[in-house]
Design an enzyme around this catalytic site. Sequence first.
Site, PDB file in Angstrom:
ATOM      1  N   GLY A 130       0.809  -1.214   0.000  1.00  0.00           N
ATOM      2  CA  GLY A 130       0.000   0.000   0.000  1.00  0.00           C
ATOM      3  C   GLY A 130       0.840   1.261   0.000  1.00  0.00           C
ATOM      4  N   SER A 131       0.346   2.302  -0.690  1.00  0.00           N
ATOM      5  CA  SER A 131       1.070   3.579  -0.755  1.00  0.00           C
ATOM      6  C   SER A 131       0.265   4.708  -0.117  1.00  0.00           C
ATOM      7  CB  SER A 131       1.372   3.940  -2.213  1.00  0.00           C
ATOM      8  OG  SER A 131       0.170   4.063  -2.967  1.00  0.00           O
ATOM      9  N   GLY A 132      -0.738   4.345   0.703  1.00  0.00           N
ATOM     10  CA  GLY A 132      -1.513   5.348   1.415  1.00  0.00           C
ATOM     11  C   GLY A 132      -0.765   5.857   2.626  1.00  0.00           C
ATOM     12  N   PHE A 133      -1.501   6.377   3.604  1.00  0.00           N
ATOM     13  CA  PHE A 133      -0.851   6.926   4.789  1.00  0.00           C
ATOM     14  C   PHE A 133      -0.041   5.860   5.527  1.00  0.00           C
ATOM     15  CE2 PHE A 133      -4.338  10.023   4.255  1.00  0.00           C
ATOM     16  CZ  PHE A 133      -3.600  11.181   4.276  1.00  0.00           C
TER      17      PHE A 133
ATOM     18  N   GLU B 221     -18.724  17.327   3.216  1.00  0.00           N
ATOM     19  CA  GLU B 221     -17.821  18.201   2.465  1.00  0.00           C
ATOM     20  C   GLU B 221     -18.193  18.237   0.986  1.00  0.00           C
ATOM     21  OE1 GLU B 221     -13.893  17.744   5.346  1.00  0.00           O
ATOM     22  OE2 GLU B 221     -14.217  16.306   3.734  1.00  0.00           O
TER      23      GLU B 221
ATOM     24  N   ASP C  54      -6.990   1.031   8.084  1.00  0.00           N
ATOM     25  CA  ASP C  54      -8.407   0.686   7.922  1.00  0.00           C
ATOM     26  C   ASP C  54      -8.672  -0.810   7.946  1.00  0.00           C
ATOM     27  OD1 ASP C  54      -8.811   3.352   7.633  1.00  0.00           O
ATOM     28  OD2 ASP C  54      -9.103   3.327   5.468  1.00  0.00           O
TER      29      ASP C  54
ATOM     30  N   ALA D  11      -6.934   8.645   8.959  1.00  0.00           N
ATOM     31  CA  ALA D  11      -5.531   8.662   8.555  1.00  0.00           C
ATOM     32  C   ALA D  11      -4.586   8.498   9.740  1.00  0.00           C
ATOM     33  CB  ALA D  11      -5.235   9.961   7.811  1.00  0.00           C
ATOM     34  N   GLN D  12      -4.904   9.130  10.873  1.00  0.00           N
ATOM     35  CA  GLN D  12      -3.992   9.082  12.013  1.00  0.00           C
ATOM     36  C   GLN D  12      -3.819   7.663  12.565  1.00  0.00           C
ATOM     37  OE1 GLN D  12      -1.808  10.935  13.682  1.00  0.00           O
ATOM     38  NE2 GLN D  12      -2.036  12.460  12.073  1.00  0.00           N
TER      39      GLN D  12
END
Length: 499
Positions: free
Chosen positions: A19-22, A183, A321, A332-333
Amino acid sequence: MATATTEKPEGRHKVVVIGSGFGGLFGTKALRRSDADVTMVAKTTHHLFQPLLYQVATGILSQGEIAPPTREVLAGQDNAKVLLGEVTDIDLEARTVTSRVLGRDTVTPYDSLIVAAGAAQSYFGNDQFAEFAPGMKSIDDALELRGRIFGAFEWAEIGASRGDNVDHLLTFVVVGAGPTGVEMAGQIAELAHRTLPKDFRSINTKQARVILVDAAPQVLPPFGAKLGAKAKRELEERGVEVKLGAMVTDVDERGLELKYKDGTTERIDTLTKVWAAGVQASPLGRTLSEQTGAPLDRAGRIAVNPDLTLPGHPEVFVVGDMIALDNLPGVAQVAIQGAKYAAKEIDGRLKGKAPQKPFKYFDKGSMAIISKFSAVATVGKLRISGILAWLMWLGVHLVYLTGFKNRVSALMRWAITFISNDRSERTTTEQQIFGRAALGRLKRGAADLVSAPGAYDAAREMLATSQQQDETSRRELEERAREEARLTDTGVRGVPQER
């Protein structure tokens, strides 16, 4: 059949990060000083700052500003490399990861593994809804939605100029009243009411309907009842219709069906639907569950040990997640802190240090922007709303954007948008809107558009054989032509030949 290549094992400790996410990026960067070789395997070539996807979809930011190339981000980290490919299998016994891109498989061995594959949009068992109501989980999703949103206004202009009823074209429905949905609805309303009114001649964009739908009884449940009610009022003041206690029961090309708690139903005719309700963990969770016996929850998240490892496999860490631990939220945290914890544990093992204490999440708060100069935030016991929360939102998102140039660029785009109501990124194409659907109708997706492994070489061999045959035929034709010319030049046509 896909061919597989296996990376050659090396002497140093091998860490694979999925994975390249957070989680993937921060885990990889946290290992930069470790005596290990780190391989990031990801299905995209960029690191996506997912909280700002809705701004790409509504024309505020470009995709490059929230999705810098992963190779560029890690260019200065000598012990890290990146492999493009979607992970299709993890073999815990053999300690290998299999990834695939365009039908080609690559097998990568590991000594330690960090699984940070994130989550996808959940349609709660109604995956057919995705064809008409894209989610908000990728750059492809955001660009498709941008095309659908701006395209709806264009189609309405054409229809209105012919005298057609265009109400369904000027109706936008966002499903899901969490932060993303709030949003998104707020930005579509601003787009219709402040940005576009002067751009069209046959339609009045201020008459566009923006509807936010959720089966829950309140907006933004994780923010508490008070801030949820505040957010609902703010949205309604900006022209957003909020429909709570309404479950989506059907979605088609021209609209969607709602069912309320009292059993009544409602049909909303709309061309543009946005799905921002629910997430489902990566299917890799099931792969790991089947091999370890670790249970999955309803969202597909896997139960992990307090140190984020899998039962019976201390070399495998799962973060973000994908994990079901202590009711941690999918934000994200959690991914960032979990990935740093896992990287520190791996580094500590290599240095012979004692194990860390169990992972403990530090909640830095949650934020959601409603519209220009309006947001809500929770920080510890504090509940903040209005312009102060909005300024906090700006600051936090600038800090966590990857790369100095992206921070500067985003700040400039925000200044343009918030001061002038203009949107810099409004370019759309048919490919944005229909590309996903077209690929989805192919049996193997994009792999159907390229030659299968080995097929190209086989085709070249057949071509070479065919060319050899063509060469033989050409020589025969040339010889026949020379013979015809000789017969004519020597005048022997029709002359009896001696036997």
